[in-house]
Design a protein around this motif. Structure first.
Motif, PDB file in Angstrom:
ATOM      1  N   MET A   1     -11.257  -8.551  -1.651  1.00 28.59           N
ATOM      2  CA  MET A   1     -10.809  -9.232  -2.868  1.00 28.59           C
ATOM      3  C   MET A   1     -10.759  -8.245  -4.028  1.00 28.59           C
ATOM      4  SD  MET A   1     -12.478 -12.522  -4.852  1.00 28.59           S
ATOM      5  CE  MET A   1     -12.082 -13.629  -3.496  1.00 28.59           C
ATOM      6  N   LYS A   2      -9.682  -8.282  -4.789  1.00 27.71           N
ATOM      7  CA  LYS A   2      -9.541  -7.367  -5.912  1.00 27.71           C
ATOM      8  C   LYS A   2     -10.473  -7.763  -7.056  1.00 27.71           C
ATOM      9  CE  LYS A   2      -4.733  -6.060  -5.053  1.00 27.71           C
ATOM     10  NZ  LYS A   2      -3.363  -6.005  -5.598  1.00 27.71           N
ATOM     11  N   THR A   3     -10.933  -6.748  -7.796  1.00 27.50           N
ATOM     12  CA  THR A   3     -11.763  -7.018  -8.965  1.00 27.50           C
ATOM     13  C   THR A   3     -10.883  -7.458 -10.126  1.00 27.50           C
ATOM     14  OG1 THR A   3     -11.617  -4.756  -9.812  1.00 27.50           O
ATOM     15  CG2 THR A   3     -13.393  -5.234  -8.225  1.00 27.50           C
ATOM     16  N   LEU A   4     -11.513  -8.026 -11.140  1.00 27.38           N
ATOM     17  CA  LEU A   4     -10.764  -8.402 -12.336  1.00 27.38           C
ATOM     18  C   LEU A   4     -10.148  -7.185 -13.005  1.00 27.38           C
ATOM     19  CD1 LEU A   4     -13.058 -11.165 -13.926  1.00 27.38           C
ATOM     20  CD2 LEU A   4     -10.769 -11.468 -12.966  1.00 27.38           C
ATOM     21  N   SER A   5     -10.828  -6.043 -12.946  1.00 31.36           N
ATOM     22  CA  SER A   5     -10.283  -4.819 -13.537  1.00 31.36           C
ATOM     23  C   SER A   5      -9.002  -4.394 -12.827  1.00 31.36           C
ATOM     24  CB  SER A   5     -11.315  -3.688 -13.469  1.00 31.36           C
ATOM     25  OG  SER A   5     -12.400  -3.943 -14.330  1.00 31.36           O
ATOM     26  N   GLN A   6      -8.977  -4.503 -11.510  1.00 29.88           N
ATOM     27  CA  GLN A   6      -7.768  -4.153 -10.764  1.00 29.88           C
ATOM     28  C   GLN A   6      -6.633  -5.120 -11.084  1.00 29.88           C
ATOM     29  OE1 GLN A   6      -9.705  -4.276  -6.902  1.00 29.88           O
ATOM     30  NE2 GLN A   6      -9.601  -2.045  -6.701  1.00 29.88           N
ATOM     31  N   ARG A   7      -6.967  -6.392 -11.208  1.00 30.45           N
ATOM     32  CA  ARG A   7      -5.952  -7.376 -11.578  1.00 30.45           C
ATOM     33  C   ARG A   7      -5.405  -7.102 -12.980  1.00 30.45           C
ATOM     34  NH1 ARG A   7      -3.598  -9.902  -7.374  1.00 30.45           N
ATOM     35  NH2 ARG A   7      -5.018 -11.278  -6.208  1.00 30.45           N
TER      36      ARG A   7
END
Length: 314
Positions: A1-7
């Motif tokens: 799952m992608k982190t919020l920073s990556q999103r």
């Protein structure tokens, strides 16, 4: 799952590709997603926003309303990619964002700021030359901070004395002429920059490490200069403090220009449309706002209107 920073990286890249200037939004959203990453949250939710608000620091409801709007726009985009995303309600914060009343620098204050920036310490003097030139350029052209920082070297035509501002806040390009004194100051900085920095980016304003000057550095150095000249109180731990902002140089340029027009007896309405184009406003109403926001301009406008009424009655 992608982190919020990556999103967030994906979100910012997409919006920038559409021509949006997101420098300020990114600073706020980066702190939001970093907080979420630190506590192990991978999704935006009402609880996450309220928890961040509780722990982020003090600010009035108007400021938090503005921040909430940034988070909501990010959440709307993220919801298209992750159905578990919760979009915080716009009613979470009671305040309503209002445009801040500008601080209008006196000409001497602007001169003091530019002179003090020229005394900022650095090993080879490029720091002082960089910020002195940048602050002075904003003061004499009314450019937005990030428009000036985004200038590439080929956007600064010293022979024709013209700047090309590309992809401004409203997505368009525009040309700004400047005078001989400004040309000399830009040329002086460019000469020092090229002598000291061997490998450069294409940006016009470059730091001593060869990297482009950024928004955070501009605001940090402006805050330091403002404290040195007495426009802000001393602060501990390198905090910026409160007081007139670098963006107020743009406001000051606009207001002093309009004041000169009143004193010269020019057709204000006609000139305002020209100024609106020069400043890169999307609509003339954003330029006419200065007359309402600055008491001296409002008084001059009222006096002009009264004079016209008297002339019409005679």
């Amino acid at each position: 799952m992608k982190t919020l920073s990556q999103r967030l990286d994906e979100y910012l890249a997409l919006r920038r590709a559409m021509g949006f200037d997101l420098s300020f939004d990114e600073r706020v959203l980066r702190k939001f997603v970093n907080y979420g990453d630190e506590i192990g949250e991978h999704l935006i939710s009402t609880a996450l926003f309220l928890d961040w608000k509780e722990n982020y620091g003090s600010a009035d409801d108007n400021t938090w309303s503005h921040r909430l709007g940034m988070v909501r726009r990010f959440a709307f985009w993220l919801a298209e990619h992750d159905g578990q995303t919760e979009i915080p309600s716009s009613q979470l914060v009671a305040g309503r964002y209002r445009r801040r009343v500008p601080y209008i620098y006196a000409p001497k204050q602007i001169a003091d700021i530019v002179a003090e920036a020229g005394r900022l310490p650095s090993p080879y003097g490029l720091r002082a030359a960089l910020w002195q030139t940048l602050f002075g350029l904003i003061a004499v052209t009314g450019m937005r901070v990030n428009e000036a920082l985004s200038l590439n070297q080929h956007d600064v035509d010293l022979n024709r004395a013209v700047l090309v501002v590309r992809n401004s806040k409203n997505g368009g390009d525009r040309q700004l002429p400047f005078n001989k004194d400004t040309a000399n100051r830009l040329a002086s900085y460019a000469h020092l920059r090229d002598r000291l920095i061997e490998h450069q980016t294409q940006r016009f304003f470059i730091k001593e490490d060869g990297e482009p000057a950024g928004d955070c550095g501009a605001r940090y150095n402006f805050a330091q200069v403002s404290r040195n000249v007495g426009l802000r109180s001393p602060q501990s731990f390198n905090r910026h403090g409160h007081g007139p902002r670098i963006h107020d140089l743009r406001h000051s340029f606009a207001v002093h220009t309009i004041l000169d027009w009143f004193r010269d007896g020019r057709d204000i309405e006609c000139e305002m449309y020209k100024l609106s184009t020069y400043l890169g406003h999307s609509e003339p109403k954003h330029t006419f706002w200065y007359i309402e926001a600055v008491p001296e301009l409002m008084q001059l406008a009222a006096a002009r209107a009264e004079q016209r009424v008297l002339e019409g009655a005679s």
